[in-house]
Design a protein around this motif. Structure first.
Motif, PDB file in Angstrom:
ATOM      1  N   GLU A 161       0.823  -1.216   0.000  1.00  0.00           N
ATOM      2  CA  GLU A 161       0.000   0.000   0.000  1.00  0.00           C
ATOM      3  C   GLU A 161       0.861   1.272   0.000  1.00  0.00           C
ATOM      4  O   GLU A 161       0.673   2.161   0.832  1.00  0.00           O
ATOM      5  CB  GLU A 161      -0.944   0.000   1.195  1.00  0.00           C
ATOM      6  CG  GLU A 161      -1.939  -1.142   1.178  1.00  0.00           C
ATOM      7  CD  GLU A 161      -2.983  -1.029   2.258  1.00  0.00           C
ATOM      8  OE1 GLU A 161      -3.776  -0.077   2.210  1.00  0.00           O
ATOM      9  OE2 GLU A 161      -2.982  -1.889   3.163  1.00  0.00           O
ATOM     10  N   GLY A 164      -1.184   4.641  -0.399  1.00  0.00           N
ATOM     11  CA  GLY A 164      -2.488   4.684   0.260  1.00  0.00           C
ATOM     12  C   GLY A 164      -2.792   5.994   0.965  1.00  0.00           C
ATOM     13  O   GLY A 164      -3.957   6.369   1.105  1.00  0.00           O
ATOM     14  N   PHE A 168      -5.696  11.711  -4.612  1.00  0.00           N
ATOM     15  CA  PHE A 168      -5.953  11.052  -5.890  1.00  0.00           C
ATOM     16  C   PHE A 168      -4.999  11.528  -6.987  1.00  0.00           C
ATOM     17  O   PHE A 168      -4.450  10.730  -7.744  1.00  0.00           O
ATOM     18  CB  PHE A 168      -7.406  11.297  -6.312  1.00  0.00           C
ATOM     19  CG  PHE A 168      -7.737  10.757  -7.671  1.00  0.00           C
ATOM     20  CD1 PHE A 168      -8.028   9.415  -7.849  1.00  0.00           C
ATOM     21  CD2 PHE A 168      -7.745  11.594  -8.780  1.00  0.00           C
ATOM     22  CE1 PHE A 168      -8.317   8.910  -9.117  1.00  0.00           C
ATOM     23  CE2 PHE A 168      -8.038  11.102 -10.046  1.00  0.00           C
ATOM     24  CZ  PHE A 168      -8.322   9.747 -10.211  1.00  0.00           C
ATOM     25  N   ARG A 171      -1.412  10.385  -6.357  1.00  0.00           N
ATOM     26  CA  ARG A 171      -1.352   8.938  -6.569  1.00  0.00           C
ATOM     27  C   ARG A 171      -1.344   8.597  -8.065  1.00  0.00           C
ATOM     28  O   ARG A 171      -0.582   7.741  -8.515  1.00  0.00           O
ATOM     29  CB  ARG A 171      -2.533   8.269  -5.866  1.00  0.00           C
ATOM     30  CG  ARG A 171      -2.405   6.767  -5.734  1.00  0.00           C
ATOM     31  CD  ARG A 171      -3.373   6.220  -4.702  1.00  0.00           C
ATOM     32  NE  ARG A 171      -4.754   6.383  -5.093  1.00  0.00           N
ATOM     33  CZ  ARG A 171      -5.659   7.074  -4.424  1.00  0.00           C
ATOM     34  NH1 ARG A 171      -5.311   7.726  -3.318  1.00  0.00           N
ATOM     35  NH2 ARG A 171      -6.906   7.138  -4.833  1.00  0.00           N
ATOM     36  N   THR A 193      -2.922  -3.271  -2.479  1.00  0.00           N
ATOM     37  CA  THR A 193      -3.755  -2.078  -2.477  1.00  0.00           C
ATOM     38  C   THR A 193      -5.147  -2.399  -1.941  1.00  0.00           C
ATOM     39  O   THR A 193      -5.634  -3.524  -2.077  1.00  0.00           O
ATOM     40  CB  THR A 193      -3.868  -1.468  -3.892  1.00  0.00           C
ATOM     41  OG1 THR A 193      -4.741  -0.336  -3.849  1.00  0.00           O
ATOM     42  CG2 THR A 193      -4.412  -2.473  -4.894  1.00  0.00           C
ATOM     43  N   HIS A 194      -5.787  -1.395  -1.341  1.00  0.00           N
ATOM     44  CA  HIS A 194      -7.196  -1.510  -0.966  1.00  0.00           C
ATOM     45  C   HIS A 194      -8.101  -0.993  -2.081  1.00  0.00           C
ATOM     46  O   HIS A 194      -9.319  -1.119  -2.005  1.00  0.00           O
ATOM     47  CB  HIS A 194      -7.473  -0.680   0.307  1.00  0.00           C
ATOM     48  CG  HIS A 194      -7.181  -1.395   1.578  1.00  0.00           C
ATOM     49  ND1 HIS A 194      -5.928  -1.442   2.132  1.00  0.00           N
ATOM     50  CD2 HIS A 194      -7.982  -2.116   2.405  1.00  0.00           C
ATOM     51  CE1 HIS A 194      -5.971  -2.141   3.266  1.00  0.00           C
ATOM     52  NE2 HIS A 194      -7.205  -2.554   3.444  1.00  0.00           N
ATOM     53  N   ASP A 195      -7.512  -0.388  -3.096  1.00  0.00           N
ATOM     54  CA  ASP A 195      -8.264   0.346  -4.106  1.00  0.00           C
ATOM     55  C   ASP A 195      -8.361  -0.481  -5.391  1.00  0.00           C
ATOM     56  O   ASP A 195      -7.356  -0.734  -6.058  1.00  0.00           O
ATOM     57  CB  ASP A 195      -7.549   1.673  -4.377  1.00  0.00           C
ATOM     58  CG  ASP A 195      -8.342   2.621  -5.245  1.00  0.00           C
ATOM     59  OD1 ASP A 195      -9.072   2.138  -6.117  1.00  0.00           O
ATOM     60  OD2 ASP A 195      -8.220   3.842  -5.053  1.00  0.00           O
ATOM     61  N   GLU A 197      -9.627   0.301  -8.283  1.00  0.00           N
ATOM     62  CA  GLU A 197      -9.229   1.048  -9.477  1.00  0.00           C
ATOM     63  C   GLU A 197      -7.714   1.113  -9.600  1.00  0.00           C
ATOM     64  O   GLU A 197      -7.168   1.029 -10.706  1.00  0.00           O
ATOM     65  CB  GLU A 197      -9.819   2.459  -9.471  1.00  0.00           C
ATOM     66  CG  GLU A 197      -9.501   3.221 -10.747  1.00  0.00           C
ATOM     67  CD  GLU A 197     -10.228   4.542 -10.876  1.00  0.00           C
ATOM     68  OE1 GLU A 197     -10.078   5.181 -11.924  1.00  0.00           O
ATOM     69  OE2 GLU A 197     -10.940   4.932  -9.931  1.00  0.00           O
ATOM     70  N   GLU A 198      -7.019   1.246  -8.481  1.00  0.00           N
ATOM     71  CA  GLU A 198      -5.558   1.258  -8.520  1.00  0.00           C
ATOM     72  C   GLU A 198      -5.037  -0.059  -9.078  1.00  0.00           C
ATOM     73  O   GLU A 198      -4.091  -0.085  -9.886  1.00  0.00           O
ATOM     74  CB  GLU A 198      -4.994   1.504  -7.122  1.00  0.00           C
ATOM     75  CG  GLU A 198      -3.481   1.626  -7.082  1.00  0.00           C
ATOM     76  CD  GLU A 198      -2.968   2.147  -5.754  1.00  0.00           C
ATOM     77  OE1 GLU A 198      -2.271   3.172  -5.753  1.00  0.00           O
ATOM     78  OE2 GLU A 198      -3.277   1.522  -4.702  1.00  0.00           O
ATOM     79  N   GLU A 255     -14.312   2.718  -3.455  1.00  0.00           N
ATOM     80  CA  GLU A 255     -12.863   2.669  -3.270  1.00  0.00           C
ATOM     81  C   GLU A 255     -12.318   1.275  -3.123  1.00  0.00           C
ATOM     82  O   GLU A 255     -11.171   1.082  -2.800  1.00  0.00           O
ATOM     83  CB  GLU A 255     -12.485   3.485  -2.019  1.00  0.00           C
ATOM     84  CG  GLU A 255     -12.684   4.981  -2.179  1.00  0.00           C
ATOM     85  CD  GLU A 255     -11.732   5.563  -3.197  1.00  0.00           C
ATOM     86  OE1 GLU A 255     -10.634   5.012  -3.362  1.00  0.00           O
ATOM     87  OE2 GLU A 255     -12.088   6.566  -3.821  1.00  0.00           O
ATOM     88  N   GLY A 256     -13.156   0.245  -3.340  1.00  0.00           N
ATOM     89  CA  GLY A 256     -12.656  -1.096  -3.144  1.00  0.00           C
ATOM     90  C   GLY A 256     -12.764  -1.497  -1.693  1.00  0.00           C
ATOM     91  O   GLY A 256     -13.377  -0.819  -0.872  1.00  0.00           O
TER      92      GLY A 256
END
Length: 258
Positions: A161, A164, A168, A171, A193-195, A197-198, A255-256
Motif C-alpha cells: 500500500e 495509500g 488522488f 497517486r 492495495t485496498h483500491d 481502481e488502482e 474505493e474497493g
C-alpha cells in the motif's frame, strides 16, 4: 535478471503456535519474472502477511518459497520493499537517501553518486538532490523512496500500500512514474492495495486474498496506458464486478475493500 520469478508451494504462516488460526493457509502461487501483480482484499485477510513473507520478514510455518530460483531465508538484496509509511530518512539529504543502500553494498562513492543522480532524474527529482526531506511534499518523498529502492536494482519489488496515504492526483502521477520504471527495468512487482481502481491501473494480474488464502486469480489484460476510457470499458467493469462479488461487497463500493 533471473527468469524463475516467485514460487510458493503450500506456504502457511501461523504467528502463534498455540493458536490454530493461520495467517496464511496453504498458498501455492506462481508469479513469472517481470509480471506486475496487484493484491486486493479486506483488512486482516492476509495481504500484508503474504508480501512480508515474500520479503523474508515473516518465516513460513510450512511449505517452500523461492524468489529468482533461490530459497527465501530472510531479507535479501534481490528483493526491495516499499511500505505505506514514509521511509525516507529525515536526517539525510535527498541524494544521500538514494545512496544509502548503495553505500551499504560498499559501492564506490563516485559510482553511487552517479547512480543516485540517474535514478533521481528517472523519478523527476533531478533538481532536488540537495534538499532535505522536510522540504518535499508527500508525493515527492515517495518518489525519493522509489528512486532509493530502484537504485539497488532488485529483481523483485514488494510494495505494501505504498500510495495509500496520498491524494488522488498525486497517486495518479506516481502510478505513471512507477509504470515507467517497471517498463524500463522489467522488475517483478507485487503491489498490495485496498483500491480496486488502482489495481486496474497497475496490474497484469489481480489476486484476491481472503482468510489467509487466494480467493481468486484474475488476469487484467486491459491495454496500456489505462486511461479513463480503458478503466470504464466493459472488460474493466467485468473485472471490477468479479472482485466485488468475490469479496461480498456492495456493487456501489467506490474505493474497493475497506
Amino acid at each position: 535478471m533471473s527468469m524463475d520469478g516467485i514460487n510458493l508451494d503450500g506456504v502457511s504462516v501461523r504467528y502463534d503456535p498455540n493458536v490454530d488460526e493461520l495467517a496464511l493457509n496453504d498458498i501455492t502461487l506462481r508469479i513469472p519474472a517481470g509480471q506486475f501483480v496487484c493484491i486486493v482484499g479486506k483488512s486482516g485477510g492476509g495481504k500484508s502477511t503474504l508480501v512480508r513473507t515474500l520479503a523474508g520478514l515473516v518465516k513460513p510455518s510450512q511449505g517452500s518459497l523461492t524468489v529468482g530460483g533461490k530459497a527465501v531465508e530472510g531479507p535479501g538484496e534481490d528483493r526491495g520493499m516499499v511500505f505505506q509509511e514514509d521511509t525516507v530518512f529525515p536526517w539525510l539529504r535527498v541524494q544521500d537517501n538514494v545512496e544509502f543502500g548503495l553505500r551499504a553494498r560498499s559501492m564506490p562513492k563516485q559510482e553511487r553518486s552517479r547512480k543516485a543522480q540517474e535514478w533521481l532524474a528517472a523519478v523527476g527529482l533531478a533538481d532536488a538532490a540537495g534538499k532535505w526531506p522536510r522540504e518535499l511534499s508527500g508525493g515527492m518523498r515517495k518518489r525519493v523512496a522509489l528512486a532509493t529502492v530502484f537504485a539497488t536494482e532488485p529483481e523483485t519489488l514488494i510494495m505494501d500500500e505504498p500510495f495509500g496515504a496520498l491524494d488522488f492526483v498525486t497517486r495518479s502521477v506516481l502510478h505513471s512514474v512507477l509504470l515507467d520504471l517497471w517498463r524500463q527495468t522489467e522488475t517483478t512487482i507485487v503491489f498490495v492495495t485496498h483500491d480496486i481502481e488502482e489495481a486496474l491501473v497497475l496490474g497484469d494480474r489481480i489476486l484476491i486474498v481472503s482468510d489467509g488464502g487466494i480467493l481468486a486469480d484474475l488476469d487484467c489484460p486491459l491495454p496500456r496506458p489505462r486511461l479513463e476510457d480503458e478503466r470504464s470499458s466493459p472488460e474493466a467493469l467485468a473485472i471490477t464486478r468479479e472482485i466485488v462479488r468475490r469479496l461480498g461487497l456492495s456493487a456501489g463500493t467506490p474505493e474497493g475493500p475497506a
